[in-house]
Design an enzyme around this catalytic site. Structure first.
Site, PDB file in Angstrom:
ATOM      1  CG  HIS A 205      55.828  33.774 -13.638  1.00  0.00           C
ATOM      2  ND1 HIS A 205      56.242  35.048 -13.326  1.00  0.00           N
ATOM      3  CD2 HIS A 205      54.495  33.865 -13.881  1.00  0.00           C
ATOM      4  CE1 HIS A 205      55.201  35.861 -13.367  1.00  0.00           C
ATOM      5  NE2 HIS A 205      54.130  35.170 -13.709  1.00  0.00           N
TER       6      HIS A 205
HETATM    7  C1  UD1 Z   1      49.348  32.917 -12.901  1.00  0.00           C
HETATM    8  C2  UD1 Z   1      48.757  34.026 -13.756  1.00  0.00           C
HETATM    9  C3  UD1 Z   1      49.848  35.057 -14.081  1.00  0.00           C
HETATM   10  C4  UD1 Z   1      50.531  35.542 -12.826  1.00  0.00           C
HETATM   11  C5  UD1 Z   1      51.036  34.337 -12.061  1.00  0.00           C
HETATM   12  C6  UD1 Z   1      51.728  34.723 -10.778  1.00  0.00           C
HETATM   13  C7  UD1 Z   1      46.943  33.385 -15.281  1.00  0.00           C
HETATM   14  C8  UD1 Z   1      46.589  33.134 -16.688  1.00  0.00           C
HETATM   15  N1  UD1 Z   1      48.250  33.528 -15.022  1.00  0.00           N
HETATM   16  O1  UD1 Z   1      50.309  32.238 -13.702  1.00  0.00           O
HETATM   17  O2  UD1 Z   1      49.260  36.151 -14.728  1.00  0.00           O
HETATM   18  O3  UD1 Z   1      51.598  36.389 -13.175  1.00  0.00           O
HETATM   19  O4  UD1 Z   1      49.927  33.474 -11.756  1.00  0.00           O
HETATM   20  O5  UD1 Z   1      52.279  33.588 -10.182  1.00  0.00           O
HETATM   21  O6  UD1 Z   1      46.067  33.452 -14.439  1.00  0.00           O
HETATM   22  N2  UD1 Z   1      51.496  25.730  -9.308  1.00  0.00           N
HETATM   23  C9  UD1 Z   1      51.896  25.175  -8.120  1.00  0.00           C
HETATM   24  N3  UD1 Z   1      51.354  25.688  -6.965  1.00  0.00           N
HETATM   25  C10 UD1 Z   1      50.469  26.700  -6.959  1.00  0.00           C
HETATM   26  C11 UD1 Z   1      50.060  27.250  -8.181  1.00  0.00           C
HETATM   27  C12 UD1 Z   1      50.586  26.763  -9.356  1.00  0.00           C
HETATM   28  O7  UD1 Z   1      52.689  24.263  -8.076  1.00  0.00           O
HETATM   29  O8  UD1 Z   1      50.032  27.115  -5.853  1.00  0.00           O
HETATM   30  C13 UD1 Z   1      52.086  25.218 -10.567  1.00  0.00           C
HETATM   31  C14 UD1 Z   1      51.214  24.184 -11.240  1.00  0.00           C
HETATM   32  O9  UD1 Z   1      52.035  23.227 -11.820  1.00  0.00           O
HETATM   33  C15 UD1 Z   1      50.526  24.979 -12.335  1.00  0.00           C
HETATM   34  C16 UD1 Z   1      51.603  26.000 -12.697  1.00  0.00           C
HETATM   35  O10 UD1 Z   1      52.255  26.299 -11.458  1.00  0.00           O
HETATM   36  O11 UD1 Z   1      50.136  24.189 -13.389  1.00  0.00           O
HETATM   37  C17 UD1 Z   1      51.054  27.275 -13.284  1.00  0.00           C
HETATM   38  O12 UD1 Z   1      50.045  27.835 -12.434  1.00  0.00           O
HETATM   39  P1  UD1 Z   1      48.851  28.713 -13.063  1.00  0.00           P
HETATM   40  O13 UD1 Z   1      47.958  29.192 -11.989  1.00  0.00           O
HETATM   41  O14 UD1 Z   1      48.245  27.967 -14.203  1.00  0.00           O
HETATM   42  O15 UD1 Z   1      49.588  29.926 -13.745  1.00  0.00           O
HETATM   43  P2  UD1 Z   1      50.854  30.801 -13.286  1.00  0.00           P
HETATM   44  O16 UD1 Z   1      51.979  30.489 -14.188  1.00  0.00           O
HETATM   45  O17 UD1 Z   1      51.107  30.733 -11.815  1.00  0.00           O
END
Ligand code: UD1
Length: 370
Positions: A205
């Protein structure tokens, strides 16, 4: 002493659960949980509260997804009100996600002491958002709880004084030790129809791997080639699923034979899958550590790791996102050496050590760096 424990994203829950449990055993501490809502899906968040036996958060900020600035700013604005309202004596932040940095900044500016769990880890790569979050959080935190020797070394190099640094071990391993038996009772391996000790388990991811088409195409190739030789289980992170869709590669992925493609899994199911895998292929931070403890070979598709102790332990190896090399290493991978030593203080007792430090209010309880 009112303590606000901040959780935001998936890797935070298994770190805060054992600490909250340990704090609750002492009358002196009033331990509260603040969930920023950075992760909000049932499978990215709720399932962890249930499985890790965490109470419902005392405060839920509901910030959701967004750009780094948007997400960080929304957490800060909402958390500022919480701190002003609850007047905690300490804010505990864990790991390196945006919620970690945002809440550490807010607390410090309101003169509330901050404890950072998992301090001092450094990848050396400032293009990783987590690296910026680690650097800034450590700069302003008052208690720096360290998981491995490299953390102490980095903090000292950065001029942090020894009386703020506490070598306590790894809270995530506390959760693993606590829930390992329960995980063994799950039926995920049987449900998927894979055989213990033979299959590969994948998670991917990181923006550096999945946010560009070339990376996703390389990943698809790796998946096809591994699945041609052995069963491959891939619980996919929402970010990665979004990217496969965006680059029009979803149909190719879902039609790979031998691939068990799943959504995000619960903590217990994933733990069982890790423990009985032949090899784990990942770009996660925490999984490098969990596989070290479980003595399962791990191939980490990154240029560097902020957790070098996992390499020293002999369970983890770094590889580029290069299909030929990854597939070759998956083919050759051998069981790890069961006599290898576990990293220091990865023993299920880290939460007790943290509580000991907080009880002594930092004085005399410092576990000296070796
Ligand atoms: C975040 C952390 C990363 C960690 C990861 C674990 C930061 C900068 N990054 O990255 O260090 O390893 O979490 O998962 O804080 N989304 C969903 N449902 C959710 C959450 C996210 O669909 O419950 C999707 C959304 O489209 C979102 C994307 O995932 O835009 C990314 O989520 P985000 O929280 O921005 O970062 P992660 O890639 O999850």
């Amino acid at each position: 002493m009112t303590i606000l424990n901040v959780v935001g994203a998936r890797p935070n829950f298994m770190k805060v659960a054992p600490l909250h449990r340990a704090l609750e055993q002492h009358d002196r501490f009033d331990s509260k949980i603040v969930h920023t809502g950075q992760h909000y899906d049932e499978q990215m968040s709720d399932v962890f509260f249930n499985q890790l036996e965490l109470p419902r958060p005392d405060v839920y900020l509901g910030v959701g997804s967004g750009s780094h600035a948007e997400q960080t700013a929304r957490v800060m604005t909402a958390f500022e009100e919480v701190v002003e309202d609850m007047e905690p004596d300490l804010v505990v932040v864990v790991g390196d996600v945006n919620s970690t940095l945002a809440c550490a900044l807010v607390a410090t500016k309101l003169h509330v002491p901050v404890a950072h769990v998992e301090a001092g880890l450094r990848s050396g790569d400032r293009r990783m958002p987590e690296e910026i979050n680690r650097l800034v959080t450590d700069r302003i935190a008052d208690y720096l709880f360290v998981t491995e020797q490299s953390g102490i070394d980095h903090l000292r190099q950065e001029g942090v004084s020894d009386n703020k640094i506490f070598f306590v071990g790894n809270l995530m391993i506390d959760s693993l030790v606590h829930f390992r038996e329960k995980a063994a009772d799950t039926s995920i391996v049987e449900d998927l129809g894979v055989e213990e000790g033979t299959y590969a388990l994948m998670t991917m991811h990181r923006p550096a791997n999945v946010d560009h088409e070339e990376g996703v195409r390389a990943l698809l190739r790796i998946i096809e080639d591994i699945a041609a030789e052995r069963s491959l289980v891939f619980p996919m992170h929402p970010r990665t699923r979004n990217r496969f869709e965006e680059f029009g590669l979803e149909d190719e992925l879902t039609s790979v034979e031998g691939l068990r493609l799943l959504g995000p899994l619960g903590y217990l199911e994933f733990l069982r899958l890790m423990e009985t895998a032949a090899v784990v292929v990942t770009d996660s931070g925490g999984i490098q550590e969990e596989t070290t403890f479980l003595e399962v070979p791990c191939l980490t598709l990154r240029d560097h790791t902020e957790r070098p102790v996992t390499i020293e332990a002999g369970t983890n190896e770094l590889l580029p996102l290069d299909p030929a090399r990854v597939v070759e290493r998956v083919r050759e991978v051998a069981p790890t050496d069961p006599s290898a030593e576990q990293p220091r203080y990865w023993d299920g007792r880290t939460a007790d050590r943290i509580v000991e430090v907080l009880e002594a209010e930092g004085h005399e309880a410092s576990v000296p760096a070796s």
